[in-house]
Design an enzyme around this catalytic site. Structure first.
Site, mmCIF file in Angstrom:
data_model
loop_
_atom_site.group_PDB
_atom_site.id
_atom_site.type_symbol
_atom_site.label_atom_id
_atom_site.label_comp_id
_atom_site.label_asym_id
_atom_site.label_seq_id
_atom_site.Cartn_x
_atom_site.Cartn_y
_atom_site.Cartn_z
ATOM 1 N N LYS A 116 63.134 -37.827 59.655
ATOM 2 C CA LYS A 116 62.715 -37.544 58.279
ATOM 3 C C LYS A 116 63.898 -37.404 57.319
ATOM 4 C CE LYS A 116 58.439 -37.577 59.503
ATOM 5 N NZ LYS A 116 57.577 -36.396 59.565
ATOM 6 N N GLU A 200 62.334 -28.886 51.103
ATOM 7 C CA GLU A 200 61.898 -29.637 49.929
ATOM 8 C C GLU A 200 61.139 -28.723 48.979
ATOM 9 O OE1 GLU A 200 61.196 -34.188 51.580
ATOM 10 O OE2 GLU A 200 59.469 -32.860 51.338
ATOM 11 N N LYS A 201 61.080 -29.142 47.735
ATOM 12 C CA LYS A 201 60.247 -28.469 46.752
ATOM 13 C C LYS A 201 58.797 -28.571 47.188
ATOM 14 C CE LYS A 201 59.064 -26.683 42.712
ATOM 15 N NZ LYS A 201 59.342 -25.258 42.395
ATOM 16 N N LEU A 203 55.128 -28.802 46.230
ATOM 17 C CA LEU A 203 54.283 -29.113 45.080
ATOM 18 C C LEU A 203 52.968 -28.359 45.193
ATOM 19 C CD1 LEU A 203 54.978 -32.957 44.904
ATOM 20 C CD2 LEU A 203 56.154 -31.106 43.721
ATOM 21 N N HIS A 208 47.862 -37.018 48.071
ATOM 22 C CA HIS A 208 48.600 -37.784 49.077
ATOM 23 C C HIS A 208 48.277 -39.259 48.843
ATOM 24 C CE1 HIS A 208 50.098 -38.071 53.463
ATOM 25 N NE2 HIS A 208 50.042 -39.297 52.967
ATOM 26 N N ARG A 291 54.146 -48.626 61.312
ATOM 27 C CA ARG A 291 53.071 -49.138 62.164
ATOM 28 C C ARG A 291 51.827 -49.372 61.319
ATOM 29 N NH1 ARG A 291 49.911 -44.708 61.965
ATOM 30 N NH2 ARG A 291 50.918 -42.663 62.041
ATOM 31 N N VAL A 294 45.639 -45.764 60.725
ATOM 32 C CA VAL A 294 44.216 -45.608 61.053
ATOM 33 C C VAL A 294 43.349 -46.138 59.906
ATOM 34 C CG1 VAL A 294 42.392 -43.939 61.569
ATOM 35 C CG2 VAL A 294 44.694 -43.580 62.484
ATOM 36 N N ARG A 337 36.554 -40.753 58.906
ATOM 37 C CA ARG A 337 36.932 -40.705 60.320
ATOM 38 C C ARG A 337 35.895 -39.871 61.078
ATOM 39 N NH1 ARG A 337 43.473 -40.073 60.953
ATOM 40 N NH2 ARG A 337 44.102 -41.283 59.124
#
Length: 447
Positions: A116, A200-201, A203, A208, A291, A294, A337
């Site tokens: 990451k 990280e900040k 939010l 997303h 990749r 889903v 899902r």
């Protein structure tokens, strides 16, 4: 083009890849554990090889057994699906050493994006907007406090090698930071064998948003639009849609172009997804999945392009079948899902499916590898199927989804179908007014 592809996965994604291979006239080999001997993809494949007992580490994660299956059957390529070995750089390298094509990016690109911290550095270098935070791993509390003070609270601490919400903690004040840092490092080390974390900040109410990209490996890249994956529980996606209800055409074009250019500059080959948090008109890179996702069917629904066909074509050296100007977006699509889980407690519900009836009609697609009489094993992910609905616009799509959910029948086990029947009637969902925290709050109210 390949003569024979080995599918190194199970369930609905194995069946999805198998169907694409058959449409392309390519012979198929599937590997399976003893628990999956009666699975649908095993029944439909041209050849099958049992590679071990039920535990994943002894079967679907057993690289040597999979390579041996390739050599025994003469498979010249491997499609890893998602999960298992799909983002394992060592697996890609070993296949290359055996002159077997890995249908995915190079091991080097998997390594870069699997870390990451390195992924964030690379994204920044490629011109992708990133979340404010540390430039690398943070080990000292003093350094963590300095960074948090610079970017402002709240902050989130994440595992460098992490995923699925593990090794992830939020600190709202300096007093929270010490405990959050220690806990995140401990969880990261236990889950991934690597306790490196970064800051990280955090939010407050982001969505997303992820962009589907493809590279041909020769310096050309395209994007297939975005997906909104904001409806999540414990950082696991539940409902995905394309296009996002939150973006306008200008924002969509802007972030898509940034991602396509970045993929071209990286020299990336195959499918990838660049994931962002989006808030107040700004995008912030969080990770890249190297990749197939889903939720790829919602992109296929609005573009009319088979992404698995595209993966196979690129991996075979045939390049991309489309240019950016050829990709048109048509209508709206939503994926639910369907998991073998209690719809409230979300505990797994393995067992025998006594009745399985899927919905039909215009704009309805169900990707599933189960059938009436199939026994869901307790060893693997609880996903048993995906309901994908397409309409000319979001309103039509929602109405069609409501109808499809009413038709969907799975008896003998508990599933998450009741949850989606509730969601499709909710005013916030109907208006597209939700963020990544919405579902958790909704479920908390229902308890």
């Amino acid at each position: 083009m390949f003569q024979k592809i080995l599918i190194a996965n199970r369930g609905e994604i194995a069946l999805r890849v198998l169907r694409a291979c058959k449409e392309l006239g390519i012979q198929t080999v599937v590997v399976h554990s003893t628990a999956d001997a009666d699975a649908m993809h095993v029944r439909l494949a041209d050849e099958s090889v049992c590679i071990g007992p039920p535990p994943s580490r002894d079967s679907y994660l057993n690289i040597h057994q999979i390579v041996a299956a390739c050599e025994i059957t003469g498979a010249d390529a491997v499609h890893p699906g998602y999960g298992f070995l799909s983002e394992n750089a060592k697996f890609a390298d070993i296949l290359a050493a055996h002159n077997i094509t890995f249908i995915g990016p190079s091991g080097d690109h998997i390594r870069i994006m699997g870390d990451k911290i390195e992924a964030k550095r690379t994204a920044k270098r490629l011109g992708i907007p990133v979340v404010p935070g540390s430039d690398g791993a943070v080990t000292e509390e003093k350094e963590a406090k300095r960074i948090a003070a610079e970017i402002g609270y709240p902050v989130i601490i994440k595992a460098s090698a992490g995923g699925g919400g593990r090794g992830m903690k939020v600190a709202h004040t300096e007093a929270d930071l010490e405990v959050a840092l220690q806990t995140a490092r401990s969880e990261a080390g236990a889950a991934f064998g690597d306790d490196a974390v970064y800051i990280e900040k955090y939010l407050q109410k982001p969505r997303h948003i992820e962009v589907q990209v493809f590279g041909d490996g020769f310096g050309r890249g395209v994007h297939f639009g975005e997906r909104d994956c904001s409806l999540q529980r414990r950082h696991q996606k539940v409902w995905e849609e394309a296009n996002s209800p939150a973006l306008n055409a200008e924002e969509r074009s802007r972030i898509g172009s940034i991602c396509a250019t970045a993929i071209a500059d990286l020299g990336y080959s195959g499918a990838g997804t660049i994931e962002f948090l989006y808030e107040n008109g700004e995008f912030y890179f969080i990770e890249m999945n190297t990749r197939l996702q889903v939720e790829h069917p919602v992109t296929e629904a609005i573009t009319g392009i088979d992404l698995v066909h595209e993966q196979i074509r690129v991996a075979s050296g045939g390049g991309l079948s489309v240019k950016q100007e050829d990709i048109k977006f048509n209508g709206h699509a939503i994926e639910c899902r369907i998991n073998a889980e209690d719809p409230r407690a979300f505990t797994p519900s393995p067992g025998t499916i006594t009745h399985f009836h899927t919905p039909g009609g215009l704009g309805i697609r169900v990707d599933s590898g189960v059938y009436s009489g199939y026994r869901i094993p307790p060893y693997y992910d609880s996903l048993i199927g995906k309901l994908i609905v397409h309409g000319r616009n979001r309103v039509e799509c929602m109405m069609r989804l409501r109808r499809a959910l009413d038709e969907f029948v799975v008896d003998g086990i508990k599933t998450t179908l009741p949850l989606f029947r509730d969601l499709v009637g909710n005013a916030d969902i109907a208006n597209g007014d939700y963020d990544i925290h919405w579902l958790e709050k909704y479920l908390a109210k229902e308890e």
